[in-house]
Write a protein that holds these residues in place. Structure first.
Motif, short mmCIF file in Angstrom:
data_model
loop_
_atom_site.label_atom_id
_atom_site.label_comp_id
_atom_site.label_asym_id
_atom_site.label_seq_id
_atom_site.Cartn_x
_atom_site.Cartn_y
_atom_site.Cartn_z
N VAL A 275 -49.42 41.67 37.83
CA VAL A 275 -48.52 40.59 37.19
C VAL A 275 -47.81 40.21 38.21
CG1 VAL A 275 -47.00 40.14 35.40
CG2 VAL A 275 -49.09 41.71 35.00
N GLU A 276 -46.96 41.24 39.05
CA GLU A 276 -46.10 40.50 40.16
C GLU A 276 -46.86 39.42 40.93
OE1 GLU A 276 -43.22 43.24 41.87
OE2 GLU A 276 -42.98 44.13 39.99
N TRP A 277 -47.95 39.78 41.22
CA TRP A 277 -48.42 39.11 42.31
C TRP A 277 -48.89 37.83 41.70
CZ3 TRP A 277 -52.94 36.49 43.60
CH2 TRP A 277 -53.55 36.50 45.09
N VAL A 278 -49.38 37.77 40.60
CA VAL A 278 -49.70 36.48 39.79
C VAL A 278 -48.31 35.56 39.59
CG1 VAL A 278 -50.23 35.35 37.65
CG2 VAL A 278 -51.38 37.25 38.72
N LEU A 279 -47.07 36.43 39.25
CA LEU A 279 -45.78 35.46 39.10
C LEU A 279 -45.34 35.19 40.57
CD1 LEU A 279 -44.15 37.90 36.46
CD2 LEU A 279 -45.58 35.85 36.16
N GLN A 280 -45.83 35.19 41.83
CA GLN A 280 -45.24 34.71 42.80
C GLN A 280 -45.53 33.36 42.90
OE1 GLN A 280 -46.65 37.20 46.85
NE2 GLN A 280 -48.21 36.76 45.47
N ILE A 281 -46.39 32.75 42.26
CA ILE A 281 -46.47 31.34 42.33
C ILE A 281 -44.98 30.62 41.87
CG2 ILE A 281 -47.48 31.04 40.02
CD1 ILE A 281 -49.27 28.55 41.22
N GLY A 282 -44.20 31.39 41.06
CA GLY A 282 -43.07 31.01 40.63
C GLY A 282 -43.01 30.08 39.45
N GLY A 283 -41.99 30.11 38.45
CA GLY A 283 -41.89 29.15 37.38
C GLY A 283 -42.56 29.67 36.16
N ILE A 284 -42.93 30.98 35.99
CA ILE A 284 -43.56 31.60 35.07
C ILE A 284 -42.47 32.24 34.35
CG2 ILE A 284 -45.60 32.94 34.06
CD1 ILE A 284 -47.20 32.17 36.50
#
Lengths: 424, 433
Positions: free
Chosen positions: B188-197
């Motif tokens: 989840v953290e890895w996915v959230l790296q894109i920012g803005g979620i």
């Protein structure tokens, strides 16, 4: 029972498998183990004034996890004292009188040559091989391929070696020339009893792309090496056959270059070699590979009713011709065996991108076996080459009703040619 | 978001399939035939370009390999572990046709994606801000895949989840010998790296937040709230201590601790994949005797054959042709009362018997949550599942759905594909190209 007994230029051995002059023939201890393993002969690591080698020395091409399909070295001739080498030749020959021991020589002067030839013969060498081929290091000092690339020098040195020697002399030719034939003829004119070919091909095996140094890396530098291994076999076969089919050339050939197994050896023999020499495959896998070579060759001879190696020598040479003599009306097309096809469709992409766009998806999209448009198939073999399943794609002859006609016949006699395929 | 507790019962599990060393990965990658229009791609719901990512492993282009995977499936790390590759990509490898072991696609994908995580490679940037906002209900695989794809287009995203921890079933439900909860959190953290979620936890729609509220806040909605509680066996004795829904029990030991010290005999009721998982999990947690009780015969069970084979290897036993009729025991359960069934799974009178058990997990399905969307006029359901077009559009413009609430219970990889594809459709709906 067929016999593997070999006679190449008057040098005899129990079988045609000789170790080429290289690291596997560096010492008597090694060669004796090789003979025990089943090798028929050995060409001693080249003798001359002992040299100093570099570290590192070898490089290899890796392909799909296997190293050494192509191999390269910048090692020079023997770095061991001549006395030691001659003593070991003597001991080995005494222990293995039936096996062939050939002294490979590389010398700078006529006097040095006379001396080393005498000592080789005194030690019991069955023959001499003149190293006119080494393309790295030694050639910078005027030896090796520097000699082999000049037919006049080749002939002159060969002739004085013959003057001094009482055993058969093979001249080892370099492939680093445009056409091998003049060089083979020069050796013959100099009196050589035979030639051996090919030596290694001038090469750079690779580059350390992180440190910007070619390979093999010697500190911060590298140098060109000699290329060998399975990948050079086609070049060696061509040079071997070029000499074998030249009517002016009539001395025996000891074939070298990318021989990895009995099958490769048969190819060299059928194209004119009466013995074969192996190095790289032994360096990669050891002397033990000769068991399969001896056995495989014997089984092959039985299957084809050959009694002697001599009966096989050059058997495929007459079929080698100039392109202009090939029958342009001979036609094959590809056929896929639907029962063994696994549906990888690599034939389809290869044909589509690399050939003539005649292999298509099955009309039934649930079936992955491709279909071939026979009206477009030019019979190029590419699909068969990329197919991972043995015998799944075969090339089938088509009777197109045209009488055989080569380009030369067409030009000279107006023989009609079939319609071109895939040329629109 | 709250952290997982350090002490979790699932921590006793190691990975069932070991990770490849780089030497092993390259050997296996070199075996790949690099098929054209490869059937493994077609078999993958997210259509990862499998031959390409494998070729890149063999050439040493590991970063490119991971990029090929994540470009199609941003949850490629968890999918490499939890996908039933035996029935998907690997099952369709052409080597099977040749009688040669198929390429270990899952293990190669794990190798590439693990490397990306370890080395901290990231591949994606959010698109330029579009001024549009999307609300996503459910932070499971479908919602995360959807959110990530929407961010690439530049839409603002808020995810609402009723739990304290994100990841959905990847965190709370996947068998720990495939993926432990902490690994899911890392994903989840890895996915959230894109920012803005943004993820808002503890939001229960329509319990404590109404659809109208969400609709007012966002230009479009994605529904990815999964399934509801375990179905119960409404039989005499239900409610005895020691009878649990399997999904709830799995969540309990994955996100916390369960005490099985006194359990000698456990029964799992059902024949699906949750039942098989639960059997293997109980064995792994140290329960000495674990039986699966199923109404039909072995070939009729819906759980994957390869998973059940492993369960048997680990010591599982099954009682076939047995249908529960009640729970035995006063207060604490002591057994499961069953009747034998015939070949058509019909109960046979006079065959009543009791199978001793001090723990019974019921894995006979989960409630469908179609009723939750009653407040969203235009969104239709069938058998509790949300009806969608292929691109995930529901009957209400601007509302899309994916994952278990739409498909009723498929794989993680299906949820990812549905979430990703819905995001692409939503982007068009929102005026993107």
């Amino acid at each position: 029972m067929p016999s593997l007994k070999t006679n190449c230029a008057g040098i005899t051995s129990p079988n045609p498998f000789w170790l080429a002059s290289a690291p596997p023939t560096n010492s008597g201890e090694q060669i004796q183990r090789a003979f025990d393993a089943g090798w028929g002969g050995a060409v001693w690591k080249t003798l001359g004034s002992p040299i100093q080698n570099v570290s590192s020395r070898f490089g290899a091409i890796r392909w799909k996890g296997s190293a050494g399909v192509g191999f390269n070295n910048i090692e020079l001739i023997t770095d061991r004292p001549l006395d030691v080498n001659f003593r070991e030749i003597y001991e080995t020959k005494k222990k293995y009188p039936e096996h062939a021991i050939i002294a490979s020589l590389m010398v700078e002067t006529r006097e040095e040559g006379r001396e080393i030839i005498k000592r080789s013969e005194d030690a019991g060498a069955d023959g001499l091989e003149l190293n006119f081929g080494c393309p790295h290091g030694m050639c910078e000092r005027g030896m090796g391929s520097a000699v082999g690339q000049e037919p006049a020098v080749n002939e002159r040195i060969t002739s004085w070696v013959k003057e001094f020697s009482n055993v058969p002399v093979l001249v080892k030719l370099t492939p680093n020339v445009g056409d091998i034939v003049p060089h083979g003829l020069a050796a013959q004119a100099g009196g050589a009893d035979g030639v051996s070919l090919i030596n290694t091909i001038k090469s750079i095996i690779g580059v350390d792309i992180d440190n910007f140094v070619p390979q093999p890396v010697v500190g911060t530098k590298s140098s060109n090496g000699g290329y060998c291994g399975a990948a050079v076999r086609p070049i060696a076969l061509h040079m071997c056959a070029s000499l074998a089919r030249d009517p002016r050339f009539n001395v025996p050939i000891s074939g070298i270059g990318g021989i990895t197994n009995w099958r490769d050896a048969v190819e060299f023999i059928l194209l004119g070699s009466s013995s074969v020499q192996v190095c790289t495959e032994v360096m990669l896998h050891g002397y033990r590979i000769v068991e399969d070579m001896n056995e495989g060759l014997l089984n092959y001879m039985k299957e084809h009713n050959f009694e002697t190696i001599d009966e096989m020598v050059g058997k495929a040479v007459p079929a080698l011709s100039d392109w202009g003599n090939l029958d342009l009306n001979y036609e094959v097309v590809a056929k896929i065996d639907e029962t063994t096809c696994i549906g990888c469709q690599n034939c389809m992409v290869a044909c589509h991108d690399g050939a003539h766009q005649c292999i298509h998806p099955n009309a039934d999209l649930t079936v992955r076996v491709p279909t071939i448009d026979l009206d477009e198939c030019v019979g190029c073999n590419l699909c068969q080459i990329v197919c991972p399943v043995p015998d799944c794609i075969s090339m089938v002859e088509v009777d197109n009703g045209f009488a055989p006609a080569s380009w030369n016949e067409h030009v000279d006699q107006g023989q009609p040619l079939r319609h071109k395929k895939g040329s629109h | 978001m709250s952290d997982l507790p350090e002490q979790r019962s699932e921590s006793v599990f190691d990975d069932f399939k070991s990770a490849y060393t780089s030497a092993q990965a390259v050997v296996e990658a070199n075996r790949c035939l690099y098929c054209s229009d490869a059937p493994c791609i077609t078999a993958c719901p997210t259509a990862i370009n499998i031959p390409e990512f494998i070729r890149k492993i063999s050439t040493g282009n590991l970063r490119g390999s991971a990029n090929s995977i994540f470009a199609s499936n941003v949850l490629g790390m968890s999918c490499s572990r939890v996908c039933p590759v035996e029935t998907l990509c690997m099952g369709d490898c052409v080597y099977n046709e040749m009688g040669v072991p198929p390429i270990q696609i899952g293990k190669l994908q794990r190798y590439a994606t693990d490397n990306a995580y370890e080395k901290g490679w990231s591949f994606f940037e959010a698109g330029a801000d579009t001024g549009k906002s999307v609300g996503i209900v459910g932070a499971g695989p479908a919602g995360l895949a959807c959110a990530h794809e929407l961010r690439r287009f530049g839409h603002a995203v808020t995810i609402y989840d009723k739990r304290d921890v994100p990841g959905g079933l990847n965190t709370t439900g996947i068998a720990p010998y495939k993926l432990r909860a902490d690994k899911s959190m890392a994903e989840v953290e890895w996915v959230l790296q894109i920012g803005g979620i943004h993820i808002e936890h503890g939001v229960d729609v329509p319990g404590n937040t109404s659809w109208d509220d969400l609709s007012a806040k966002h230009d479009a909605l994605f529904l990815g709230f999964g399934l509801g509680p375990d179905s119960v066996l409404d039989l005499p004795g239900n409610g005895a201590t020691g009878v649990h829904g399997a999904v709830a029990f799995i969540e309990a030991f994955k996100t916390g601790q369960v005490d099985l010290a006194n359990v000698r005999n456990a029964i799992v009721v059902g024949g699906g994949n949750t039942a098989v998982d639960a059997v293997r999990e109980l064995l792994g947690l140290g329960v000495p005797n674990v039986k699966m009780v199923y109404r039909g015969a072995e070939p009729a069970m819906s759980g994957y054959a390869h998973e059940w084979r492993e369960a048997k290897n680990e010591g599982a036993r099954a009682v076939w042709h047995a249908q529960p009729v009640g729970f035995a025991g006063e207060g604490s359960v002591t057994g499961l009362q069953c009747v034998r069934t015939d070949d058509a799974k019909r109960p046979m009178p006079g065959t009543e018997h009791t199978i001793a058990a001090d723990l019974i997990l019921v894995a006979v399905g989960q409630a469908k949550l179609g009723d939750l969307v009653a407040g969203l006029s235009g969104v239709e359901t069938e058998w509790g599942k949300i009806l969608c077009e292929e691109d995930g559009a529901t009957g209400k413009p601007g509302v899309y759905a994916g994952g278990h609430c739409r498909n009723g219970g498929k794989e993680v990889v299906n949820a990812v594909a549905e979430g990703r594809d819905a995001a692409r459709a939503m982007n068009k709906y929102l005026g993107g190209v």
